[in-house]
Write an enzyme that holds these catalytic residues in place. Structure first.
Site, mmCIF file in Angstrom:
data_model
loop_
_atom_site.group_PDB
_atom_site.id
_atom_site.type_symbol
_atom_site.label_atom_id
_atom_site.label_comp_id
_atom_site.label_asym_id
_atom_site.label_seq_id
_atom_site.Cartn_x
_atom_site.Cartn_y
_atom_site.Cartn_z
ATOM 1 N N GLY A 205 0.831 -1.210 0.000
ATOM 2 C CA GLY A 205 0.000 0.000 0.000
ATOM 3 C C GLY A 205 0.857 1.248 0.000
ATOM 4 O O GLY A 205 0.445 2.303 0.490
ATOM 5 N N ALA B 159 1.876 3.279 -2.260
ATOM 6 C CA ALA B 159 1.701 4.377 -3.218
ATOM 7 C C ALA B 159 0.803 5.503 -2.713
ATOM 8 O O ALA B 159 0.692 6.537 -3.371
ATOM 9 C CB ALA B 159 1.153 3.820 -4.531
ATOM 10 N N GLY C 284 -1.463 7.475 0.856
ATOM 11 C CA GLY C 284 -1.919 7.594 2.245
ATOM 12 C C GLY C 284 -0.911 7.163 3.302
ATOM 13 O O GLY C 284 0.246 7.610 3.313
ATOM 14 N N ILE C 285 -1.352 6.293 4.192
ATOM 15 C CA ILE C 285 -0.528 5.860 5.325
ATOM 16 C C ILE C 285 0.730 5.140 4.838
ATOM 17 O O ILE C 285 1.834 5.381 5.342
ATOM 18 C CB ILE C 285 -1.362 4.945 6.261
ATOM 19 C CG1 ILE C 285 -2.477 5.757 6.926
ATOM 20 C CG2 ILE C 285 -0.473 4.292 7.313
ATOM 21 C CD1 ILE C 285 -3.506 4.916 7.677
ATOM 22 N N ASP D 264 2.573 -2.159 -4.375
ATOM 23 C CA ASP D 264 1.220 -1.598 -4.580
ATOM 24 C C ASP D 264 0.696 -2.107 -5.922
ATOM 25 O O ASP D 264 1.406 -2.826 -6.637
ATOM 26 C CB ASP D 264 1.244 -0.055 -4.537
ATOM 27 C CG ASP D 264 -0.072 0.523 -4.009
ATOM 28 O OD1 ASP D 264 -1.130 0.242 -4.610
ATOM 29 O OD2 ASP D 264 -0.056 1.231 -2.993
ATOM 30 N N LEU E 107 -2.939 -7.493 -4.636
ATOM 31 C CA LEU E 107 -3.029 -8.330 -3.428
ATOM 32 C C LEU E 107 -4.438 -8.866 -3.178
ATOM 33 O O LEU E 107 -4.661 -9.553 -2.178
ATOM 34 C CB LEU E 107 -2.546 -7.533 -2.208
ATOM 35 C CG LEU E 107 -1.057 -7.178 -2.211
ATOM 36 C CD1 LEU E 107 -0.741 -6.173 -1.112
ATOM 37 C CD2 LEU E 107 -0.197 -8.429 -2.035
ATOM 38 N N GLY F 251 -4.916 -1.680 1.805
ATOM 39 C CA GLY F 251 -6.276 -1.978 2.237
ATOM 40 C C GLY F 251 -7.264 -1.176 1.417
ATOM 41 O O GLY F 251 -6.890 -0.196 0.766
ATOM 42 N N SER G 281 -7.433 -1.535 12.169
ATOM 43 C CA SER G 281 -8.306 -0.359 12.288
ATOM 44 C C SER G 281 -9.040 -0.403 13.620
ATOM 45 O O SER G 281 -9.335 -1.485 14.138
ATOM 46 C CB SER G 281 -9.354 -0.340 11.170
ATOM 47 O OG SER G 281 -10.305 0.684 11.422
ATOM 48 N N TYR H 253 -15.780 -4.585 6.365
ATOM 49 C CA TYR H 253 -14.566 -3.848 6.739
ATOM 50 C C TYR H 253 -14.192 -4.162 8.194
ATOM 51 O O TYR H 253 -13.048 -4.510 8.496
ATOM 52 C CB TYR H 253 -14.772 -2.340 6.543
ATOM 53 C CG TYR H 253 -13.515 -1.533 6.793
ATOM 54 C CD1 TYR H 253 -12.512 -1.459 5.824
ATOM 55 C CD2 TYR H 253 -13.306 -0.863 7.996
ATOM 56 C CE1 TYR H 253 -11.341 -0.739 6.058
ATOM 57 C CE2 TYR H 253 -12.149 -0.144 8.234
ATOM 58 C CZ TYR H 253 -11.170 -0.078 7.262
ATOM 59 O OH TYR H 253 -10.004 0.626 7.499
HETATM 60 P P1 NAD Z 1 -5.177 4.744 0.703
HETATM 61 O O1 NAD Z 1 -6.306 4.420 -0.209
HETATM 62 O O2 NAD Z 1 -4.599 6.102 0.679
HETATM 63 O O3 NAD Z 1 -3.987 3.694 0.486
HETATM 64 C C1 NAD Z 1 -4.226 2.327 0.347
HETATM 65 C C2 NAD Z 1 -3.204 1.760 -0.621
HETATM 66 O O4 NAD Z 1 -3.453 0.344 -0.722
HETATM 67 C C3 NAD Z 1 -3.321 2.359 -2.035
HETATM 68 O O5 NAD Z 1 -2.062 2.782 -2.509
HETATM 69 C C4 NAD Z 1 -3.885 1.202 -2.846
HETATM 70 O O6 NAD Z 1 -3.475 1.204 -4.207
HETATM 71 C C5 NAD Z 1 -3.338 -0.006 -2.081
HETATM 72 N N1 NAD Z 1 -4.141 -1.173 -2.411
HETATM 73 C C6 NAD Z 1 -5.482 -1.295 -2.345
HETATM 74 N N2 NAD Z 1 -5.872 -2.463 -2.874
HETATM 75 C C7 NAD Z 1 -4.750 -3.098 -3.279
HETATM 76 C C8 NAD Z 1 -4.511 -4.330 -3.926
HETATM 77 N N3 NAD Z 1 -5.509 -5.138 -4.300
HETATM 78 N N4 NAD Z 1 -3.231 -4.692 -4.190
HETATM 79 C C9 NAD Z 1 -2.211 -3.857 -3.860
HETATM 80 N N5 NAD Z 1 -2.374 -2.672 -3.254
HETATM 81 C C10 NAD Z 1 -3.637 -2.285 -2.973
HETATM 82 O O7 NAD Z 1 -5.714 4.383 2.146
HETATM 83 P P2 NAD Z 1 -5.082 4.551 3.619
HETATM 84 O O8 NAD Z 1 -6.087 5.271 4.414
HETATM 85 O O9 NAD Z 1 -3.689 5.015 3.576
HETATM 86 O O10 NAD Z 1 -5.153 3.023 4.102
HETATM 87 C C11 NAD Z 1 -4.024 2.289 4.513
HETATM 88 C C12 NAD Z 1 -4.472 1.271 5.543
HETATM 89 O O11 NAD Z 1 -4.926 1.944 6.709
HETATM 90 C C13 NAD Z 1 -5.636 0.393 5.084
HETATM 91 O O12 NAD Z 1 -5.391 -0.939 5.482
HETATM 92 C C14 NAD Z 1 -6.813 0.977 5.823
HETATM 93 O O13 NAD Z 1 -7.833 0.030 6.041
HETATM 94 C C15 NAD Z 1 -6.160 1.412 7.113
HETATM 95 N N6 NAD Z 1 -6.924 2.403 7.867
HETATM 96 C C16 NAD Z 1 -7.174 3.624 7.325
HETATM 97 C C17 NAD Z 1 -7.909 4.541 8.064
HETATM 98 C C18 NAD Z 1 -8.227 5.922 7.529
HETATM 99 O O14 NAD Z 1 -9.084 6.610 8.113
HETATM 100 N N7 NAD Z 1 -7.572 6.374 6.478
HETATM 101 C C19 NAD Z 1 -8.381 4.207 9.338
HETATM 102 C C20 NAD Z 1 -8.106 2.950 9.857
HETATM 103 C C21 NAD Z 1 -7.366 2.054 9.103
#
Ligand code: NAD
Length: 255
Positions: A8, A10, A12-13, A32, A42, A71, A114, A153
Site C-alpha cells: 500500500g 503508493a 496515504g498511510i 502496490d 493483493l 487496504g 483499524s 470492513y
Molecule cells: P489509501 O487508499 O490512501 O492507500 C491504500 C493503498 O493500498 C493504495 O495505494 C492502494 O493502491 C493499495 N491497495 C489497495 N488495494 C490493493 C490491492 N488489491 N493490491 C495492492 N495494493 C492495494 O488508504 P489509507 O487510508 O492510507 O489506508 C491504509 C491502511 O490503513 C488500510 O489498510 C486501511 O484500512 C487502514 N486504515 C485507514 C484509516 C483511515 O481513516 N484512512 C483508518 C483505519 C485504518
C-alpha cells in the site's frame, strides 16, 4: 541498512510510512497495484504470489520487516474485495515472506488494522471466522451476500488483528516480533472517499474522536517506526490504538 517491504506504499498511510522509514535510512521495497517497486494485485491469490516472489527477489531472500498497509475501505467496488485485500492480502503476503524474515535474524512486522475491528462487529462473526479458517471463497461469499461494506470492513480488520496476534505468539518464540496498529480516522484518499460517499458521508463526519480531529498519515508512520525500532524490543502481539481517543470513548467499559 535493514530492508523493509511496505504494501500500500503508493498512497496515504503507506506512503507516509515509506517516507519516514526512508528518512531513517532503511532500504524499502514498495508494493502496490501500480507505481511501486513491486506492482501486484493483493486481492487475488496469483497477485499475492507474484508480490511475494518479486519481494523475495528484491531482498535477496533476507528481509528485516514487513509493514502490511494495503487496504480498501467501505467504498470498495465490491464487498468481497474488502475481505480479499484487507485479510488475505495481508495474511498470504506475510506467510510467503516468513522464511525471509527469519533469515534476517530479526524479522518484524506491523499490520495496519483499524479501530473499526474492535467496534462494529460482534465476534465471532461468520465472515471473520471464515477468514480465520483461511477459507477465502466462503468469506467472500458471505461478504458479497451481506452487501454490507461496513460489516465486511470491521470483520476484515477484526480477523486480521486476531491473525496478527496468533502469528505474534509463534514468531515471538523465534525472536521475531509482530504488532498491529489500529488507526482511527486518518486523512487519506480512503477516508476522503467515505466522506464524499452519499451513503456514508454524514455518519463518517459525525464519528469524531475525542481529540476533535482526524489523524495524519505521519502520525501512523511514527507509531509504525517506533514498533519496528529497538525501542520496542519487548513489544509483540500488541494492538496499538492511534486514534485520538476513539477506542477509549467507544469501549468505555472494556479494554
Ligand atoms: P489509501 O487508499 O490512501 O492507500 C491504500 C493503498 O493500498 C493504495 O495505494 C492502494 O493502491 C493499495 N491497495 C489497495 N488495494 C490493493 C490491492 N488489491 N493490491 C495492492 N495494493 C492495494 O488508504 P489509507 O487510508 O492510507 O489506508 C491504509 C491502511 O490503513 C488500510 O489498510 C486501511 O484500512 C487502514 N486504515 C485507514 C484509516 C483511515 O481513516 N484512512 C483508518 C483505519 C485504518
Amino acid at each position: 541498512m535493514p530492508t523493509i517491504a511496505v504494501t500500500g506504499a503508493a498512497s496515504g498511510i503507506g506512503a507516509a510510512v515509506c517516507a519516514q522509514l526512508e528518512n531513517e535510512g532503511h532500504t524499502l521495497i514498495r508494493v502496490d497495484r501500480a507505481n511501486a517497486d513491486v506492482n501486484a494485485d493483493l486481492s487475488t491469490p496469483e497477485g499475492r504470489q507474484q508480490a511475494v516472489q518479486a519481494t523475495l527477489e528484491q531482498c535477496g531472500g533476507s528481509l528485516d520487516a514487513v509493514v502490511a498497509c494495503a487496504g480498501v475501505g467501505v467504498t470498495a467496488p465490491s464487498v468481497g474485495l474488502i475481505v480479499g485485500v484487507n485479510y488475505f492480502g495481508v495474511a498470504e503476503y506475510l506467510e510467503g515472506l516468513e522464511t525471509a524474515l527469519k533469515a534476517s535474524g530479526r524479522g518484524k512486522a506491523v499490520i495496519i488494522g483499524s479501530v473499526a475491528g474492535s467496534h462494529q462487529v460482534a465476534a465471532p462473526h461468520a465472515m471473520a471466522e471464515a477468514m480465520l479458517d483461511n477459507d477465502e471463497a466462503k468469506a467472500r461469499e458471505i461478504a458479497d451476500d451481506s452487501g454490507e461494506p461496513h460489516t465486511a470492513y470491521a470483520a476484515s480488520k477484526y480477523a486480521v488483528t486476531v491473525y496478527g496476534r496468533r502469528k505474534a505468539v509463534e514468531w515471538s518464540r523465534q525472536g521475531m516480533r509482530l504488532n498491529i496498529i489500529a488507526p482511527g480516522a486518518v486523512e487519506t484518499p480512503l477516508h476522503q472517499a467515505s466522506i464524499d460517499d452519499p451513503r456514508f458521508g454524514e455518519a463518517v463526519r459525525n464519528f469524531v474522536a475525542p481529540m476533535g480531529r482526524a489523524g495524519t498519515p505521519d502520525e501512523i508512520a511514527s507509531a509504525t517506526s517506533f514498533l519496528l525500532s529497538d525501542q520496542a524490543s519487548f513489544i509483540s502481539g500488541s494492538v496499538l490504538f492511534v486514534d485520538g481517543g476513539m477506542d477509549a470513548m467507544v469501549r468505555a467499559r472494556q479494554f
